[in-house]
Design an enzyme around this catalytic site. Sequence first.
Site, short mmCIF file in Angstrom:
data_model
loop_
_atom_site.label_atom_id
_atom_site.label_comp_id
_atom_site.label_asym_id
_atom_site.label_seq_id
_atom_site.Cartn_x
_atom_site.Cartn_y
_atom_site.Cartn_z
N CYS A 126 0.85 -1.20 0.00
CA CYS A 126 0.00 0.00 0.00
C CYS A 126 0.88 1.24 0.00
CB CYS A 126 -0.92 -0.01 1.22
SG CYS A 126 -2.08 1.37 1.23
N CYS A 158 11.26 -1.29 -45.18
CA CYS A 158 10.44 -1.48 -43.96
C CYS A 158 11.29 -2.18 -42.90
CB CYS A 158 9.21 -2.32 -44.30
SG CYS A 158 8.17 -2.69 -42.87
#
Length: 429
Positions: free
Chosen positions: A135, A379
Amino acid sequence: MADLSINLAGIKSPNPFWLASAPPTNTGYQVQRAFEAGWGGAVWKTLGDPIINTSARFAAVNFNGQRVAGFNNIELITDRPLDVNLKEIYETKKRFPNHAVVASLMVEPKQEKWHEIVKRVEDVGVDGLELNFGCPHGMAERGMGAASGQQPDLVEAQTYWVKEVATTPVIVKLTPNITDITVTARHAVKGGADAISLINTINSLAGVDIHTWNTIPHIGGKGAHGGYCGPAVKPIALNMVAECARHPEVTVPISGIGGISTWQDVVEFMLMGSTAIQVCTAAMHHGFRIVEEMIDGLNNYLDEKGLASVTELTGKSVSKYSNWGDLNLNYKVVARINEENCINCNKCHIACEDTSHQCIDMLTNAEGKAILKVREEDCVGCNLCSIVCPAEGAIDMVEVDSGLPPMTWNERQRVVGSLSGSYSKAEVF
């Protein structure tokens, strides 16, 4: 129909779907309703010292029309008395003996505090313990939660203290607010953890109101960082689960958490090493009954794959998750545009022209129709055009022969290192 039952370090449940420790598991009423809906287990909202929460405490990040793409909270551990929670845990376990009930715990990093709460919680019949070292807000300022979880030695020590007295399996919940989560995972294992769970929430600020200049959320005009979760954190969580799963010193099972909202997410987390999964934000967004779709989807998937048990999924993709240095640098894909599916929106051309490698040409075919065509020799196979393309099936990324043998960066460096100087690197590569 496949067997969905699991066994996480000795904690058994009828399916891998657990509710994470959070608002949906705050009371016996909620957990029992969740079990009735089909959830196989629940990690009870974190027990500890009495806490007074703030109002407001939640905020959501909406993106491009999708509500709750991310979720932020500054809620702390349960604000209900420990005795009340223990009574409801006992009643829940008595009513659902075959479901997994795990108690999430958080106390000060003191041996006697851990011993005391472990004994009290185990007396009411929980199936396991989850130590909340994750937490990030509120409790961390008091030396608990992420404040402990960010100190590997403290994770190890507190896990050891719990194991001194625990008779049920101990899961250590890890914070993602650390550079390398495998460090704390390894220390949890050294401390005797039977399993780890990850991730807890990520430090965050959901937003700022541009009209009032207040933070979102704000408490009387002031805000604080909260914990981020929901679909937006899934890639981060999945990576951390995978890193722990493939680390040779993390030898315990994993309960995966972080943005899981569909059965496909569940499959991904299990393939990357999770034995069980935990869900929070999706249940808060859509209610407990989303588990029905998850169960149906997972069942159908397992049947299609011919798998008899969901446990057969666990870790199957871990070996495919590697280091960059071990990737084949000579593997090559290129983009190919399917004219019959292309809608000529030109988004691929714009993306390639502005931000990639300028290899999509705007041409006219023999019938006089405008078409887009990839110059495959230029490419680099970055995938960007296929990512931005809105038309299904318009662009395929196709594997092609690069004309070169497989070679990784690490192999390349070994070859370079073996050269005696007779040849230059340029002559070899």
